[in-house]
Design a protein around this motif. Structure first.
Motif, PDB file in Angstrom:
ATOM      1  N   GLY A 238     -36.537  37.744 -45.096  1.00 40.43           N
ATOM      2  CA  GLY A 238     -36.534  38.985 -45.753  1.00 40.43           C
ATOM      3  C   GLY A 238     -38.459  38.775 -44.806  1.00 40.43           C
ATOM      4  O   GLY A 238     -38.922  40.333 -45.421  1.00 40.43           O
ATOM      5  N   LYS A 239     -39.046  37.824 -44.620  1.00 37.64           N
ATOM      6  CA  LYS A 239     -39.948  38.672 -44.105  1.00 37.64           C
ATOM      7  C   LYS A 239     -39.774  37.639 -42.626  1.00 37.64           C
ATOM      8  O   LYS A 239     -39.569  37.461 -42.060  1.00 37.64           O
ATOM      9  CB  LYS A 239     -40.937  37.507 -44.671  1.00 37.64           C
ATOM     10  CG  LYS A 239     -41.156  37.164 -47.457  1.00 37.64           C
ATOM     11  CD  LYS A 239     -41.814  36.632 -47.003  1.00 37.64           C
ATOM     12  CE  LYS A 239     -41.953  36.347 -48.635  1.00 37.64           C
ATOM     13  NZ  LYS A 239     -43.178  35.761 -49.210  1.00 37.64           N
ATOM     14  N   PRO A 240     -41.137  38.622 -41.602  1.00 40.44           N
ATOM     15  CA  PRO A 240     -41.094  38.693 -40.607  1.00 40.44           C
ATOM     16  C   PRO A 240     -41.784  36.573 -40.304  1.00 40.44           C
ATOM     17  O   PRO A 240     -42.714  36.743 -41.131  1.00 40.44           O
ATOM     18  CB  PRO A 240     -42.354  39.174 -40.311  1.00 40.44           C
ATOM     19  CG  PRO A 240     -42.698  40.462 -41.433  1.00 40.44           C
ATOM     20  CD  PRO A 240     -42.076  39.494 -42.492  1.00 40.44           C
ATOM     21  N   VAL A 268     -49.675  20.259 -36.610  1.00 39.24           N
ATOM     22  CA  VAL A 268     -49.889  21.971 -36.874  1.00 39.24           C
ATOM     23  C   VAL A 268     -49.349  21.721 -38.729  1.00 39.24           C
ATOM     24  O   VAL A 268     -48.810  21.064 -38.951  1.00 39.24           O
ATOM     25  CB  VAL A 268     -49.172  22.471 -36.052  1.00 39.24           C
ATOM     26  CG1 VAL A 268     -49.432  22.073 -34.953  1.00 39.24           C
ATOM     27  CG2 VAL A 268     -48.046  22.497 -36.297  1.00 39.24           C
ATOM     28  N   GLU A 269     -49.723  22.832 -39.221  1.00 42.76           N
ATOM     29  CA  GLU A 269     -49.781  23.511 -40.408  1.00 42.76           C
ATOM     30  C   GLU A 269     -48.775  25.371 -40.193  1.00 42.76           C
ATOM     31  O   GLU A 269     -49.292  25.931 -39.503  1.00 42.76           O
ATOM     32  CB  GLU A 269     -50.371  23.558 -41.289  1.00 42.76           C
ATOM     33  CG  GLU A 269     -49.948  23.761 -42.667  1.00 42.76           C
ATOM     34  CD  GLU A 269     -51.077  24.434 -43.639  1.00 42.76           C
ATOM     35  OE1 GLU A 269     -51.312  25.227 -44.649  1.00 42.76           O
ATOM     36  OE2 GLU A 269     -52.200  23.446 -43.649  1.00 42.76           O
ATOM     37  N   ALA A 270     -47.363  25.416 -40.520  1.00 38.41           N
ATOM     38  CA  ALA A 270     -46.825  26.823 -40.512  1.00 38.41           C
ATOM     39  C   ALA A 270     -46.412  26.397 -41.201  1.00 38.41           C
ATOM     40  O   ALA A 270     -45.744  25.793 -42.365  1.00 38.41           O
ATOM     41  CB  ALA A 270     -45.696  26.017 -39.642  1.00 38.41           C
ATOM     42  N   ALA A 271     -46.907  28.194 -42.418  1.00 36.22           N
ATOM     43  CA  ALA A 271     -46.007  28.385 -43.686  1.00 36.22           C
ATOM     44  C   ALA A 271     -46.226  27.039 -44.816  1.00 36.22           C
ATOM     45  O   ALA A 271     -45.589  26.847 -45.161  1.00 36.22           O
ATOM     46  CB  ALA A 271     -44.548  29.172 -43.374  1.00 36.22           C
ATOM     47  N   GLY A 272     -47.735  27.185 -44.588  1.00 39.32           N
ATOM     48  CA  GLY A 272     -48.286  25.104 -45.610  1.00 39.32           C
ATOM     49  C   GLY A 272     -47.474  24.148 -45.519  1.00 39.32           C
ATOM     50  O   GLY A 272     -47.664  23.419 -46.481  1.00 39.32           O
ATOM     51  N   ARG A 305     -37.023  29.170 -38.068  1.00 34.15           N
ATOM     52  CA  ARG A 305     -36.635  30.269 -37.731  1.00 34.15           C
ATOM     53  C   ARG A 305     -35.856  29.824 -36.173  1.00 34.15           C
ATOM     54  O   ARG A 305     -34.962  30.697 -35.570  1.00 34.15           O
ATOM     55  CB  ARG A 305     -37.029  31.736 -37.668  1.00 34.15           C
ATOM     56  CG  ARG A 305     -37.501  32.264 -39.545  1.00 34.15           C
ATOM     57  CD  ARG A 305     -36.495  32.680 -40.448  1.00 34.15           C
ATOM     58  NE  ARG A 305     -36.519  33.431 -39.704  1.00 34.15           N
ATOM     59  CZ  ARG A 305     -37.229  35.138 -40.057  1.00 34.15           C
ATOM     60  NH1 ARG A 305     -37.596  34.437 -41.251  1.00 34.15           N
ATOM     61  NH2 ARG A 305     -37.224  36.316 -40.148  1.00 34.15           N
ATOM     62  N   ALA A 306     -36.997  28.929 -35.737  1.00 33.98           N
ATOM     63  CA  ALA A 306     -36.714  28.320 -34.045  1.00 33.98           C
ATOM     64  C   ALA A 306     -37.660  27.845 -33.996  1.00 33.98           C
ATOM     65  O   ALA A 306     -38.547  27.406 -34.645  1.00 33.98           O
ATOM     66  CB  ALA A 306     -36.657  29.615 -33.731  1.00 33.98           C
ATOM     67  N   PHE A 307     -37.254  26.733 -33.309  1.00 33.05           N
ATOM     68  CA  PHE A 307     -37.799  25.477 -32.979  1.00 33.05           C
ATOM     69  C   PHE A 307     -37.773  25.565 -31.069  1.00 33.05           C
ATOM     70  O   PHE A 307     -37.092  25.670 -30.170  1.00 33.05           O
ATOM     71  CB  PHE A 307     -37.548  24.526 -32.873  1.00 33.05           C
ATOM     72  CG  PHE A 307     -38.126  23.245 -32.124  1.00 33.05           C
ATOM     73  CD1 PHE A 307     -39.560  23.649 -32.329  1.00 33.05           C
ATOM     74  CD2 PHE A 307     -37.697  21.844 -31.901  1.00 33.05           C
ATOM     75  CE1 PHE A 307     -40.057  21.774 -31.817  1.00 33.05           C
ATOM     76  CE2 PHE A 307     -37.586  20.997 -31.426  1.00 33.05           C
ATOM     77  CZ  PHE A 307     -39.428  21.164 -30.916  1.00 33.05           C
ATOM     78  N   TYR A 308     -39.280  25.912 -30.426  1.00 32.40           N
ATOM     79  CA  TYR A 308     -39.514  26.550 -28.592  1.00 32.40           C
ATOM     80  C   TYR A 308     -39.885  24.880 -28.532  1.00 32.40           C
ATOM     81  O   TYR A 308     -40.693  24.474 -28.805  1.00 32.40           O
ATOM     82  CB  TYR A 308     -40.165  27.668 -28.884  1.00 32.40           C
ATOM     83  CG  TYR A 308     -39.720  28.418 -28.567  1.00 32.40           C
ATOM     84  CD1 TYR A 308     -39.427  29.348 -27.607  1.00 32.40           C
ATOM     85  CD2 TYR A 308     -39.011  29.339 -29.728  1.00 32.40           C
ATOM     86  CE1 TYR A 308     -38.602  30.761 -27.437  1.00 32.40           C
ATOM     87  CE2 TYR A 308     -38.316  30.049 -29.987  1.00 32.40           C
ATOM     88  CZ  TYR A 308     -38.024  30.898 -28.624  1.00 32.40           C
ATOM     89  OH  TYR A 308     -37.437  32.389 -29.134  1.00 32.40           O
ATOM     90  N   ALA A 309     -38.944  24.626 -27.105  1.00 36.40           N
ATOM     91  CA  ALA A 309     -39.732  23.813 -25.822  1.00 36.40           C
ATOM     92  C   ALA A 309     -40.546  24.624 -25.290  1.00 36.40           C
ATOM     93  O   ALA A 309     -40.934  25.743 -25.689  1.00 36.40           O
ATOM     94  CB  ALA A 309     -38.751  23.340 -25.262  1.00 36.40           C
TER      95      ALA A 309
END
Length: 459
Positions: A238-240, A268-272, A305-309
């Protein structure tokens, strides 16, 4: 794609001189009516044919009149840029006046304001759309400070924004190496051989931007760029999605049998949530491709939500949005004036093929060629990105008009439609739980060669 309407007159029989009227769009009988197509096009025609003896062969009537579908009013300002720019070096920018369907509106007049956060922008871009023009204004822009920079443009109250990753220049003194070698030259790490090389400059934000170059006649030619060493998209339902580019802090060259390697690593830190990441770049002697092996491991439970090479933008810093040919096997073969996912012979939404179901891809590769270079990305569809699920998604946009880029996106990411991803989506609508300590992996080959896909160059 043509729409066929058949009208059969049974009784009374038609005689010479009789007239019939077919009204398109008449909703009096409860029908949906008709809409004008969203794409501007000249001389659209309704071709009328008559079959008098029921032999299945119709005779087209002469003097079929056509009409033009013209762009609507100016509603959207397109700001097209490369993904990566080098600090202090001019790069091209194009502004387009568009209607709500994306058609370029030529009859627009107005001054254009172009600025950058930080105030270090220099430009020779034409700052106005003129009467009787093409609806486009273009020029060169220079930014001097590194990092993710935001460009802003306005015209007649319509605004646009675009981000550009500004990197230090990757100036390398050495020429081609007869064998694969990984080494440091100033602020840049180089992984190269006699045919291809990967340049990874050190920036204030770390290692992430990389340039792929090919050897052409004793000179190196830029083929494209990686704006990051990958991307994590995370966040709750429900959030971007929070999009975190992978820029790493450590680089270490090395070697193996008949190959050289460059290992980039960091966190890296992503969304805590902290993630440990590494990218292993491998180049063999005589090869024209670089293998990229990416690993991301969360230190706590995460919502993916997604993991990009590493996303590759062919033509970035080189031939731009131009091309001679582009190929997505089983789905698309595009020539110079065509765009991927275009409505050539098939109407939307079926024409959209930017992220197809993996089973529609007949050969795991995407490629773009222009002039004397061909850039491609290959992958193994059987690789298990989370140790269990196979078939990662491929994204192909030639050019990348969805994000207003003057280059071509060739990307690989997980998950795929087999794991709940809607077709043509670039991230999951609902997050997928990833357990702490469980690694995610993606492997691809980024290639460059002098062989073309066919067709004539657009240059």
């Amino acid at each position: 794609m043509p729409c066929v309407t058949r009208v059969t007159v049974l009784y009374p029989p038609l005689a010479e001189g009789d007239t019939g009227v077919v009204t398109y769009g008449d909703a009096a009988g409860g029908g949906p009516g008709v809409q004008v197509q969203p794409k501007a096009e000249r001389d659209v025609r309704f071709v009328v044919g008559v079959e008098g003896d029921r032999d299945g062969r119709a005779l087209d009537l002469p003097d079929t009149r056509g009409f033009d579908v013209v762009p609507g009013p100016f509603a959207v300002l397109g700001l097209l840029t490369p993904v990566v720019a080098e600090a202090g070096k001019p790069f091209p920018v194009t502004l387009e006046a568009r209607d709500r369907s994306g058609n370029v509106v030529p009859a627009v007049e107005g001054a254009v304001s172009l600025t950058a956060e930080g105030g270090d922008l220099k430009t020779d871009a034409r700052r106005a759309f003129g009467a009787g023009g093409t609806g486009q204004a273009s020029g060169k822009v220079t930014l001097t400070r590194t990092g993710v920079r935001l460009l802003k443009a306005t015209c007649n109250g319509v605004a646009a924004e675009q981000s550009v990753v500004v990197s230090r220049s990757a100036q390398v003194a050495d020429g081609a190496k007869p064998k694969a070698t990984a080494y440091q030259d100033g602020n840049t790490y180089v992984l190269g051989n006699a045919h291809v090389r990967l340049l990874v400059p050190r920036n204030d934000f770390g290692y992430g931007v990389a340039f792929l170059e090919a050897e052409r006649g004793d000179q190196w030619k830029r083929v494209g760029a990686f704006p990051s060493l990958g991307e994590l998209r995370v966040g709750a339902q429900g959030k971007p999605a929070h999009r975190m580019p992978v820029w790493l802090s450590e680089a270490k060259p090395g070697s193996a049998t008949d190959a050289a390697q460059l290992v980039l690593s960091g966190a890296v830190e992503a969304a805590g949530v902290q993630w440990d990441l590494s990218v292993l770049c491998v180049l063999s002697d005589g090869a024209k491709h670089v293998d990229l092996h990416c690993t991301a491991t969360p230190k706590a439970d995460a919502k993916l939500r997604a993991f990009y090479a590493p996303p590759f933008y062919a033509g970035d810093g080189s031939f731009g949005a131009a091309k001679a040919t582009a190929l997505f096997p089983g789905l698309e073969y595009r020539t110079a004036d065509e765009v991927s996912s275009g409505d050539y012979g098939i109407v939307p939404p079926f024409s959209n093929r930017q992220v197809p179901h993996p089973y529609k891809v007949t050969m795991p590769m995407v490629a773009v060629a222009d002039g004397d270079v061909c850039a491609a990305v290959f992958w193994d569809p059987d690789q298990k990105w989370d140790g269990v699920h196979a078939c990662p998604s491929a994204c192909f946009a030639s050019p990348e008009r969805w994000e207003n880029r003057a280059s071509h996106l060739l990307a690989l990411f997980a998950p795929a439609e087999l794991d709940g991803l809607p077709e043509n989506a670039r991230e999951l609508p609902e997050p997928r739980a990833v357990v702490a300590g469980k690694p995610l992996r993606a492997c691809l080959e980024s290639a460059s060669s002098g062989r073309r896909l066919g067709g004539r160059s657009s240059r």
